[in-house]
Scaffold this active site. Structure first.
Site, short mmCIF file in Angstrom:
data_model
loop_
_atom_site.label_atom_id
_atom_site.label_comp_id
_atom_site.label_asym_id
_atom_site.label_seq_id
_atom_site.Cartn_x
_atom_site.Cartn_y
_atom_site.Cartn_z
N SER A 19 0.86 -1.19 0.00
CA SER A 19 0.00 0.00 0.00
C SER A 19 0.89 1.23 0.00
O SER A 19 2.11 1.14 0.12
CB SER A 19 -0.89 0.01 1.24
N LYS A 20 0.23 2.38 -0.13
CA LYS A 20 0.97 3.64 -0.10
C LYS A 20 1.83 3.74 1.14
O LYS A 20 2.92 4.28 1.12
CB LYS A 20 -0.03 4.81 -0.07
N ARG A 21 1.28 3.23 2.23
CA ARG A 21 1.98 3.38 3.52
C ARG A 21 3.34 2.68 3.54
O ARG A 21 4.25 3.12 4.22
CB ARG A 21 1.10 2.86 4.67
#
Ligand code: GLU
Length: 453
Positions: free
Chosen positions: A209-211
């Protein structure tokens, strides 16, 4: 039966590699089967769907080379969904239900599917037989109003009406499939085959994910990755050919791919591995293509027509895995920093530490190196000829004693290409100038120390 697959993204954000790997598998399967691949923008969530995200999806697919045979947008199908919702209500397969909106305490209506509460069984092409008791789903919502279907209804109507034979999507949709099958049956449509592909994981095995650093696919384009390398790498995330080949052309992938060989476990997306793939493709670029592709990443002072650039290109190619690594080569800590101008260096750095009488030795060898290089003509000034000219002398006198001062005199850096390559990059005139300047500094130091010594 003609195979038809689709990619059905919701334009509610920028997509990372995971979504495009899903698109890729659908694309590959369709092309391999001589079928069709369609793009459907799932924009039923009007608030979160944005035009810029849709454009980014179209852009990304184009860059990756995933051409589609048909394009549609769910927001253009509202009247059609309404027709099916009305039919389900008329057949008592769905009903309007008044519900309390918790927060406001108001009542609003939604349309719910009348769940027949049965066990649904389907044979996932990757995961095998899946059985699901739909009773626990209750009478689930299919629309907020006649004109506002939710995902479950819209996806089934669209897939059915566009004749999708194989729904290939991420495994996060497995739990939606029983609802979809109930809707297919209620609407009287044939149920397609399903293949739920494993999620992509970050290197720490958490969901990508972006995280944890996932970036939009178009960001790889901006960073100068080659689309063929990205496609090759994505295809091998969760699938591999029987002979474990890694570098494969798109045509080879399409020929050898099989859904049955897609693994069930999550696949790890590792940017370092993507860089490795990119390097393999970069090395295959011919001079003209490489030269064109590298331009946007070169420092401004390096003019397109400069002879230095022509000499630099093969060196750059040798040192990078992707074009975004080019700027750092020319920065202060970069190996090619010396090219623009000679960095200031400490005179003490010039002599080879292990030489006896280091300064005098450096003077002697730089003088001879200069004499030998002076004899070469401009057109002979390439790394091989330079090496052939200096090597016998360095061998005879001690490589460190000769080559170390030469490297520092030319580049001022201890990390740089070897002195033959460095001299070739700089060209004859500039190389001789730098040797002169080193000799001048050394001689000045010598005479001063004699005076004061
Ligand atoms: N629109 C869904 C999503 O973005 C995909 C639906 C599907 O593939 O069935 O996750």
């Amino acid at each position: 039966m003609k195979v038809i697959t689709r990619f059905a993204p919701s334009p509610t954000g920028y997509f990372h590699a995971g979504s495009y790997r899903t698109a890729l598998f659908s694309y590959i399967f369709a092309r391999q089967q001589g079928g069709r691949f369609v793009l459907r923008i799932e924009d039923t969530d009007r608030e979160r769907s944005k035009k810029e995200y849709e454009e980014n999806i179209v852009d990304s697919l184009k860059w990756l080379g995933l051409d589609y045979d048909d394009f549609s947008r769910q927001s253009d199908h509202t009247a059609n969904y309404r027709k099916h919702i009305e039919r389900l209500i008329a057949n008592s397969q769905a009903f309007v239900s008044a519900e309390k909106v918790a927060a406001a305490g108001e009542r609003s209506e939604v349309i719910r599917f009348k769940n027949p509460n049965k066990v649904v069984v389907f044979n996932d092409l990757i995961r095998g037989r899946i059985e699901f008791d739909t009773t626990e789903l209750g009478d689930f919502v299919i629309a907020k109003s006649l004109d506002e279907p939710v995902f479950h209804l819209a996806v089934v109507v669209d897939d059915a009406e566009s004749g999708i034979t194989h729904v290939i999507r991420g495994e996060d949709h497995i739990s939606n499939t029983p609802r979809h099958i109930l809707l297919y049956e209620a609407l009287g449509f044939p149920v397609p085959s399903y293949a739920h592909i494993p999620l992509l994981l970050a290197t720490d095995r958490s969901k990508l994910s972006k995280r944890n650093g996932a970036i939009p696919v178009t960001e790889y384009r901006r960073r100068g990755f080659l689309p063929a390398a990205v496609v090759n790498y994505l295809a091998l995330l969760g699938w591999h050919p029987e002979d474990n080949r890694e570098v494969m052309s798109f045509a080879e992938i399409i020929k050898d791919f099989s859904l049955e060989r897609v693994q069930k476990a999550g696949a790890i997306f590792d940017e370092a591995k993507l860089r490795w793939f990119n390097r393999q493709y970069l090395l295959q670029l011919n001079e003209a293509d490489f030269s064109e592709a590298v331009q946007p990443f070169l420092p401004e002072w390096l003019s397109v027509k400069s002879p230095v650039l022509k000499r630099l290109l093969p060196i750059i190619k040798d040192k990078i895995a992707a074009f975004d690594e080019v700027p750092a080569l020319f920065e202060e800590s970069g190996e090619l920093h010396f090219v623009r101008s000679l960095p200031a260096y400490d005179l003490a750095k010039l002599p080879w530490k292990k030489s006896t009488e280091p300064t005098a030795t450096a003077i002697k060898h730089l003088t001879e190196a200069k004499r030998l290089l002076h004899i070469l003509a401009d057109i002979e000034f390439d790394a091989n000829t330079i090496k052939d000219t200096l090597w016998p002398y360095a061998e005879a006198q001690g490589r460190g004693d000769v080559l170390w001062p030469l490297r520092i005199a030319l580049t001022g850096q201890d990390k740089s290409p070897d002195p033959f390559v460095s001299a070739a990059i700089l060209g004859r005139e500039e190389s001789l100038k730098r040797l002169d300047s080193a000799l001048h500094r050394l001689n000045t130091q010598e005479s001063q120390s004699l005076k004061h010594g």
